[in-house]
Design a protein around this motif. Structure first.
Motif, PDB file in Angstrom:
ATOM      1  N   VAL B 475       0.842  -1.193   0.000  1.00 46.66           N
ATOM      2  CA  VAL B 475       0.000   0.000   0.000  1.00 46.66           C
ATOM      3  C   VAL B 475       0.877   1.243   0.000  1.00 46.66           C
ATOM      4  N   ASP B 476       0.527   2.211  -0.820  1.00 45.93           N
ATOM      5  CA  ASP B 476       1.201   3.499  -0.803  1.00 45.93           C
ATOM      6  C   ASP B 476       0.423   4.369   0.187  1.00 45.93           C
ATOM      7  N   LEU B 477       0.975   4.496   1.400  1.00 45.90           N
ATOM      8  CA  LEU B 477       0.233   5.178   2.468  1.00 45.90           C
ATOM      9  C   LEU B 477      -0.122   6.613   2.103  1.00 45.90           C
ATOM     10  N   VAL B 478       0.831   7.314   1.460  1.00 38.43           N
ATOM     11  CA  VAL B 478       0.575   8.723   1.124  1.00 38.43           C
ATOM     12  C   VAL B 478      -0.584   8.814   0.138  1.00 38.43           C
ATOM     13  N   ALA B 479      -0.542   7.974  -0.895  1.00 37.95           N
ATOM     14  CA  ALA B 479      -1.601   8.013  -1.907  1.00 37.95           C
ATOM     15  C   ALA B 479      -2.937   7.611  -1.285  1.00 37.95           C
ATOM     16  N   LEU B 480      -2.894   6.622  -0.400  1.00 37.19           N
ATOM     17  CA  LEU B 480      -4.130   6.153   0.245  1.00 37.19           C
ATOM     18  C   LEU B 480      -4.777   7.272   1.058  1.00 37.19           C
ATOM     19  N   VAL B 481      -3.952   7.906   1.873  1.00 41.89           N
ATOM     20  CA  VAL B 481      -4.446   8.960   2.755  1.00 41.89           C
ATOM     21  C   VAL B 481      -4.998  10.120   1.924  1.00 41.89           C
ATOM     22  N   LYS B 482      -4.302  10.444   0.841  1.00 40.53           N
ATOM     23  CA  LYS B 482      -4.773  11.541  -0.029  1.00 40.53           C
ATOM     24  C   LYS B 482      -6.091  11.164  -0.683  1.00 40.53           C
ATOM     25  N   ALA B 483      -6.189   9.907  -1.089  1.00 39.03           N
ATOM     26  CA  ALA B 483      -7.422   9.471  -1.747  1.00 39.03           C
ATOM     27  C   ALA B 483      -8.623   9.580  -0.805  1.00 39.03           C
ATOM     28  N   LEU B 484      -8.369   9.466   0.480  1.00 41.13           N
ATOM     29  CA  LEU B 484      -9.467   9.582   1.449  1.00 41.13           C
ATOM     30  C   LEU B 484      -9.934  11.025   1.588  1.00 41.13           C
ATOM     31  N   GLY B 485      -9.081  11.953   1.143  1.00 43.55           N
ATOM     32  CA  GLY B 485      -9.461  13.362   1.221  1.00 43.55           C
ATOM     33  C   GLY B 485      -8.601  14.184   2.160  1.00 43.55           C
ATOM     34  N   ILE B 486      -7.485  13.620   2.593  1.00 43.82           N
ATOM     35  CA  ILE B 486      -6.551  14.366   3.452  1.00 43.82           C
ATOM     36  C   ILE B 486      -5.445  14.905   2.529  1.00 43.82           C
ATOM     37  N   ASN B 487      -5.382  16.219   2.383  1.00 36.91           N
ATOM     38  CA  ASN B 487      -4.413  16.765   1.427  1.00 36.91           C
ATOM     39  C   ASN B 487      -3.051  17.015   2.043  1.00 36.91           C
ATOM     40  N   GLN B 488      -3.055  17.235   3.351  1.00 35.62           N
ATOM     41  CA  GLN B 488      -1.825  17.603   4.026  1.00 35.62           C
ATOM     42  C   GLN B 488      -1.147  16.340   4.583  1.00 35.62           C
ATOM     43  N   VAL B 489      -0.145  15.818   3.887  1.00 40.15           N
ATOM     44  CA  VAL B 489       0.516  14.587   4.324  1.00 40.15           C
ATOM     45  C   VAL B 489       2.015  14.800   4.349  1.00 40.15           C
TER      46      VAL B 489
END
Ligand SMILES: Cc1ncc(C[n+]2csc(CCOP(=O)(O)OP(=O)(O)O)c2C)c(N)n1
Ligand code: SF4
Ligand code: SF4
Lengths: 195, 590
Positions: B475-489
């Motif tokens: 899993v690409d954690l950054v891409a996953l988190v962004k896909a959920l709608g969190i832009n600030q990673v």
């Protein structure tokens, strides 16, 4: 070990000290003698430096894997404070073998609690058959501090009357080949400790 | 041939011998080693799932598809898997499915001590309780057969003492021909109301048939001895009773739901004193009482924690008219009582070089409110770090932080959620989705140590390896988190205290939700050590380094000492040292 009777051995120490190998060797020995064996090993956070305890019970027929307080024939303690913590599990006339080493628990490191002094004398005062061994030093002399567990096994095996050849066979079965020489040596040194 | 196996090794062996072809689990003490063992057997496909719900869903698919299946989890895992479980109880299986629920009375390694036999009763599925490793193995086979015969999932309920004790097991051959064809049957497997109504009738009929079967089930048996005392027991308690009251008659129940009413009546009628001894809930006791049978149980035995041999001896001796039947030597005084000395506790601690330490040091310095989660990092709640306010269940940290923020908007900027990588995969993703969806401003720290450390280092969907150690999608954690709608990673090195402090303060203050991924592998995964740190005469004795709670640092006399055998060279302490006294060995100027 007399017939019909169950022998209870409690092995206590600190996560990472190699207590599990000791119980593996013991159960191998019991098996060779044709005994029933049960071993209980609680490991959860053992790797993180908590206290660990392994219980080994052997005899003609063993039901429970657990030893009750005051019922252990032998306690093999890998560390002084753990010896003190578990000594109430020893039965009257039991034997306690203590590795004369201290590992400070966090409350002591933080200065919140004190590491009790004079533990060995204290235990000796109540348990005539107390054997204190500096297994760490002996293991270091053999070339690896990590072999202190096998040094202690040497002391225990002789005390419990297991045949030496059988013990060596147990080591051959339970220890990786590249550490075998070191461990045989450590076992021999433990076996020869004057008690 | 006989082998000395733990309960967990025996369950794995049983799954192999009795023709299990698919197994799924999420790790959890005391169940984890079952799949770690099973994966080594040929002919069995075994996998880690991201959580227990998915594991059971994979399992039900496999069983309906026609493969004998094993699904394992710790007791609280069944909470997560309860949704598929309750309806799988309606559909039934095709090939057998055994669900192992590893309960933990005494909470050796858990956040609660729920008694999962209640789940079996609640879902109306049979439950088996082994007393030792041989029974654990045999009951996998029995469970699979019952599952197929009665078309139901079967629960195999163990407790820590059974999972983690070794005893002899007779080794057998594998039965290979267990595969069944898949047959489409939507009335059975598509649980819309119209179909489910019909299935509920089947479930109730099945319960009756199972109760009848329980009467002759080979694991329910009476061991007649002295009839003055009769004891009903299951699981590990049976072994304790054999030690403590060897002469008593015992009704040993291997199948504890549904119960064999006739057998219980037969037993009760022929003993003078009737006791039921069980850990946790009065599960057997309540059911026996409902039969109108008088029995002594929880009046004597605790509902909390484990029942020991000593407790059994003491409690029975206190009430029985037949003290001579009790093995009183179990209560004999030992060689020594240490009452007059304070023995310091030895709690588990984060290892030297643990990548979680710096994060907790930083948030404790920033005096933040921390909604925590479950893993090695929960140790950050202990002194000296003491940086955790809540820890409820896996995944709860993220939702809890959002809730805190909604309760008191002025708490924004002060609350941070902290969650491990395996826990995030397990059930943190949906919490974070909630933060994004409901416009929280929560800061979530994901502690990415590339493993499920707490339960003994299992891989998961973000490590790139499977249970069988094969390379897989990571899993690409950054891409996953962004896909959920969190832009600030942001990604931060776990050993960079300065950066941790800046980024955590900035992100917490921002009005936008954010995720900080703190990266470094677990110290125990690192095989080659770097040089340890040493302390020199520049030490001004300020003891700032001691605030880290690193077990490689201690104060002896009044001086700070580094235990170079333990130190991994992570360098955190030297970042706190104002006088440059802590130096990497070989890099100092002495
Ligand atoms: C529902 C549930 N399943 C399993 C567990 C057991 N368990 C506790 S923490 C944990 C995972 C820890 O992994 P991670 O979040 O990566 O943290 P680490 O231990 O690596 O720091 C597991 C599997 C549990 N407590 N609850
Ligand atoms: S096992 Fe790994 S994650 Fe757990 S405390 Fe040790 S270093 Fe930290
Ligand atoms: S460098 Fe310092 S903080 Fe890191 S392990 Fe060594 S003593 Fe502990």
């Amino acid at each position: 070990m007399s017939n019909g009777k169950v022998t209870n051995i409690l092995i206590v120490g600190v996560g990472g000290q190699g207590t599990i190998l000791a119980s593996r060797i013991l159960s191998y020995l019991a098996l060779e003698e044709g005994h029933d064996v049960k071993v209980s090993e609680i490991h959860g956070m053992a790797q993180r430096g908590g206290s660990v305890v392994t219980q080994v019970r052997m005899g003609e027929k063993v039901y429970s894997p657990l030893i009750s307080e005051g019922q252990a024939d032998v306690i093999l303690a890998f560390e002084r404070l753990e010896a003190l913590r578990w000594v109430h599990y020893l039965k009257k006339d039991g034997t306690i073998i203590i590795n004369d080493q201290a590992i400070d628990p966090v409350p002591v490191i933080l200065g919140l609690q004190e590491y009790p002094s004079g533990i060995i004398d204290r235990i000796k005062g109540k348990v005539p058959d107390t054997i204190a061994v500096n297994a760490l030093q002996i293991a270091e002399e053999c070339g690896n501090a990590k072999a202190s567990n096998v040094v202690l096994m040497g002391v225990l095996a002789r005390k419990m009357g297991f045949g030496k050849e059988k013990c060596i066979r147990a080591l051959e079965a339970k220890v990786p080949a590249k550490f075998l020489e070191l461990n045989k040596n450590a076992f021999e040194k433990g076996w020869n400790v004057q008690v | 041939m006989k082998e000395l196996l733990t309960g967990n090794e025996a369950i794995a062996r049983g799954a192999y011998e009795f023709g299990v072809r698919v197994a799924a689990a999420y790790p959890g003490t005391p169940s984890t080693e079952i799949l770690e063992n099973l994966v080594n057997y040929p002919g069995v496909y075994a996998q880690w799932s991201p959580n227990e719900k998915v594991a059971l869903e994979v399992g039900l698919g496999a069983a309906i598809g026609g493969a004998r299946t094993l699904v394992t989890m710790k007791h609280v895992g069944v909470n997560v898997a309860a949704d598929p479980l309750f309806t799988l109880a309606y559909t039934g299986v095709n090939a057998g499915l055994v669900l192992v629920s590893a309960d933990d009375p005494g909470m050796h390694s858990s956040q609660n001590e729920q008694d999962n036999r209640n789940y079996a009763k609640f879902a109306k599925i049979p439950v088996l309780e082994p007393s030792n490793s041989q029974e654990a193995k045999d009951m996998v086979g029995l469970g699979l057969e019952m599952s197929e015969q009665f078309d139901t999932p079967v629960m195999l309920r163990t407790t820590t003492r059974v999972n983690h004790s070794q005893s002899f097991v007779e080794i057998g051959e594998r039965i290979d021909d267990t595969a069944k064809p898949y047959v489409k049957n939507s009335r059975k497997y598509v649980m819309v109301p119209a179909h489910a109504r019909g299935r509920h009738v089947v479930v109730e009929e099945r319960r009756g048939k199972l109760a009848e079967y329980a009467e002759s089930c080979p694991v329910n048996r009476i061991e007649w001895a002295d009839r003055k005392i009769g004891i009903i027991a299951s699981g590990i308690i049976y072994e304790y009773v054999k030690e403590v009251i060897p002469e008593a008659s015992i009704l040993k129940l291997g199948m504890t739901f549904p119960l064999p009413e006739k057998l219980i009546r037969e037993f009760a009628a022929q003993v003078e004193e009737l006791y039921v001894i069980e850990e946790l809930e009065p599960f057997l006791e309540d059911q026996v009482r409902l039969m109108g049978i008088e029995i002594t149980g929880k009046q004597l035995f605790p509902r909390i924690g484990e029942v020991s041999q000593k407790i059994i001896a003491e409690k029975i001796l206190a009430v029985t008219g037949h003290r001579d039947l009790v093995n009183q030597s179990i209560l004999a005084a030992g060689a020594a009582e240490e009452k007059d000395v304070q023995i310091p506790v030895r709690p588990p601690v984060m290892c030297p070089g643990c990548p979680h330490r710096g994060v907790f040091y930083t948030i404790s310095q920033l005096k933040m409110i921390v909604t925590g989660d479950i893993g090695c990092y929960t140790l950050g709640s202990l002194p000296p770090l003491e940086a955790m306010d809540t820890c409820i269940c896996m995944g709860a940290s993220v939702g809890a932080a959002l809730g805190m923020e909604k309760a008191h908007p002025e708490m924004h900027g002060k609350v941070v959620a902290v969650i491990g990588d395996s826990t995030f995969m397990h059930s943190g993703i949906t919490g974070l989705l909630d933060v994004a969806y409901n416009r929280g401003a929560t800061t979530t720290i994901i502690l990415d140590n590339s493993t499920t450390a707490m339960t003994g280092h299992q891989d998961h969907a973000a490590t790139g390896k499977t249970l069988s150690k094969e390379i897989t999608n990571q899993v690409d954690l950054v891409a996953l988190v962004k896909a959920l709608g969190i832009n600030q990673v942001q990604i931060v090195d776990a050993f960079d205290l300065k950066k941790l402090k800046t980024i955590i303060s900035e992100e917490a203050a921002a009005d936008e939700p954010s995720v900080i991924i703190v990266k470094r592998p677990c110290a125990l995964l690192i095989k080659e050590r770097t040089a340890p740190y040493t302390i020199d005469e520049n030490c001004i004795n300020c003891k700032k380094c001691m605030k880290l709670g690193c077990p490689a640092l201690s104060v002896q006399g009044d001086a700070v000492v580094v235990n170079t055998a333990l130190c991994t060279g992570c360098g955190l302490c030297s970042q706190l040292c104002p006088s440059g006294a802590l130096k990497k060995e070989g890099e100092g100027n002495e």
